[in-house]
Design a protein around this motif. Structure first.
Motif, short mmCIF file in Angstrom:
data_model
loop_
_atom_site.label_atom_id
_atom_site.label_comp_id
_atom_site.label_asym_id
_atom_site.label_seq_id
_atom_site.Cartn_x
_atom_site.Cartn_y
_atom_site.Cartn_z
N UNK A 16 0.79 -1.25 -0.01
CA UNK A 16 -0.16 -0.07 -0.08
C UNK A 16 0.73 1.33 0.16
N UNK A 17 0.52 2.22 -0.94
CA UNK A 17 1.36 3.57 -1.11
C UNK A 17 0.44 4.59 -0.84
N UNK A 18 0.60 5.56 0.03
CA UNK A 18 -0.17 6.29 0.51
C UNK A 18 0.05 7.95 0.43
N UNK A 19 -0.30 8.89 -0.30
CA UNK A 19 0.01 10.20 -0.23
C UNK A 19 0.03 10.61 1.49
N UNK A 20 0.76 11.68 1.65
CA UNK A 20 0.56 12.24 3.23
C UNK A 20 -0.74 13.03 3.59
N UNK A 21 -0.34 14.44 2.95
CA UNK A 21 -1.33 15.55 3.34
C UNK A 21 -2.84 15.42 2.77
N UNK A 22 -3.71 15.44 3.50
CA UNK A 22 -4.95 15.27 2.90
C UNK A 22 -5.27 13.71 2.67
N UNK A 23 -4.56 12.88 2.95
CA UNK A 23 -4.80 11.51 2.76
C UNK A 23 -4.50 10.70 4.04
N UNK A 24 -3.46 10.70 4.25
CA UNK A 24 -2.74 9.88 5.54
C UNK A 24 -3.12 10.45 6.96
N UNK A 25 -2.96 12.01 6.77
CA UNK A 25 -3.16 12.93 7.95
C UNK A 25 -4.38 13.84 7.50
N UNK A 26 -4.91 14.29 8.65
CA UNK A 26 -5.96 15.26 8.56
C UNK A 26 -5.63 16.44 8.13
N UNK A 239 -7.61 4.30 -4.25
CA UNK A 239 -8.56 4.81 -3.63
C UNK A 239 -8.52 6.14 -3.29
N UNK A 240 -9.52 7.14 -3.60
CA UNK A 240 -9.41 8.61 -3.56
C UNK A 240 -10.07 8.94 -2.33
N UNK A 258 -13.73 11.72 3.51
CA UNK A 258 -12.86 12.62 3.34
C UNK A 258 -11.72 12.28 4.57
N UNK A 259 -10.66 13.02 4.38
CA UNK A 259 -9.54 12.86 5.38
C UNK A 259 -9.74 13.20 6.80
N UNK A 260 -10.79 14.24 6.93
CA UNK A 260 -11.46 14.59 8.39
C UNK A 260 -12.32 13.49 8.97
N UNK A 263 -10.83 8.89 6.21
CA UNK A 263 -10.79 8.52 4.84
C UNK A 263 -9.73 7.40 4.67
N UNK A 264 -8.52 7.63 5.24
CA UNK A 264 -7.42 6.57 4.96
C UNK A 264 -7.91 5.37 5.59
N UNK A 265 -8.03 5.52 7.00
CA UNK A 265 -8.35 4.22 7.51
C UNK A 265 -9.40 3.74 7.02
N UNK A 266 -10.72 4.26 6.61
CA UNK A 266 -11.90 3.60 6.10
C UNK A 266 -11.53 2.93 4.78
N UNK A 267 -10.77 3.54 3.82
CA UNK A 267 -10.53 3.13 2.73
C UNK A 267 -9.69 1.76 2.68
#
Length: 276
Positions: A16-26, A239-240, A258-260, A263-267
């Protein structure tokens, strides 16, 4: 069992490869306990996890440590691949004349240019828009000076402005001016990042395939901005985040909250781990 649109079973996912801002973090740059637990659960399934961001590598330390990341990490949207101790694996730089051209286009549009030269983040003014916020985010200060003075090891040039319409024009005009000589994309509504043509998030997927021996078809990518679409297109599942624009969401296999709203955990929980 959850599957992506192309029919790749989630059971075959290996990275799994994740973007950070707006994805992994709020939006407030918080890494939630649930996000940390989602990464732990990936590892329990034998699935590797790593991150990519427009940030400098050392600007990701605040998530590298709590997530115990051990795989290669992609800073500057792939401009620099490093190990978790920030040892450089490979770097892709911009030619000095290209960097100078980009700075001129950014200024012509009325945006503020930032230059990342090696490990230095260089700005013209400390009180310029978003400098204080970025310093708080990456946890280290910029160098104040002439952004055109050191262009020998430039890994990224960023145009900064809060004028969203202008930033979209800037992104378009940079792409037109640079063609296939460099990559230009919005990483936030107020940032346009310009990197080496091979330093983009699609390139990160291919670099990880080469470095780790994991086919791109067995990777999941998560993101929220236009510059994440390139990695969506390369990976087996994407996953967007829920706050992503309709254009970005259309390019993803799945859309999370959303990231708020975790969104990351749900995805991860729904589409990768298969939680009901």
């Amino acid at each position: 069992m959850p599957q992506d649109a192309a029919g790749t079973p989630a059971s075959q996912i290996r990275l799994v490869l994740a973007d950070v801002d707006g994805t992994l973090v709020t939006k407030d740059k918080i890494l939630t306990p649930r996000a940390i637990r989602a990464v732990e659960r990936l590892r329990e399934r034998g699935i590797l996890f790593t991150i990519t961001s427009g940030r400098p590598p050392k600007g990701m330390k605040m998530v590298i440590d709590p997530l115990k990341i051990s795989e290669p990490i992609a800073g500057f949207n792939g401009g620099m691949m490093v190990r978790p101790d920030f040892t450089v694996i490979e770097a892709r730089t911009l030619p000095a004349d290209t960097a100078r051209k980009v700075i001129g286009i950014i200024r012509d549009h009325g945006a503020d240019p930032w230059v990342y030269n090696g490990n230095d983040w260089i700005v013209s003014k400390l009180d310029a828009p978003h400098v204080a916020r970025e310093q708080w985010t990456v946890k280290f200060p910029p160098v104040v000076g002439n952004v055109e003075e050191k262009l020998d090891q430039v890994v990224k040039v960023t145009g900064v402005s809060d004028d969203l319409a202008m930033m979209k024009r800037l992104e378009h005009d940079l792409q037109q001016a640079l063609g296939d000589t460099a990559s230009a994309a919005l990483s936030q509504p107020y940032y346009v990042d310009v990197t080496n043509r091979d330093a983009n998030k699609g390139g990160v997927v291919m670099a990880l395939e080469r470095l780790l021996g994991i086919p791109a078809s067995q990777m999941v990518t998560l993101g929220d901005q236009p510059n994440d679409v390139l990695m969506f297109r390369k990976s087996g599942m994407s996953i967007a985040m829920g706050q992503a624009s309709p254009e970005v969401q259309k390019q993803a296999t799945h859309v999370s909250t959303s990231c708020e709203e975790e969104g990351f955990a749900n995805g991860i929980e729904k589409f990768v781990l298969g939680d009901a």
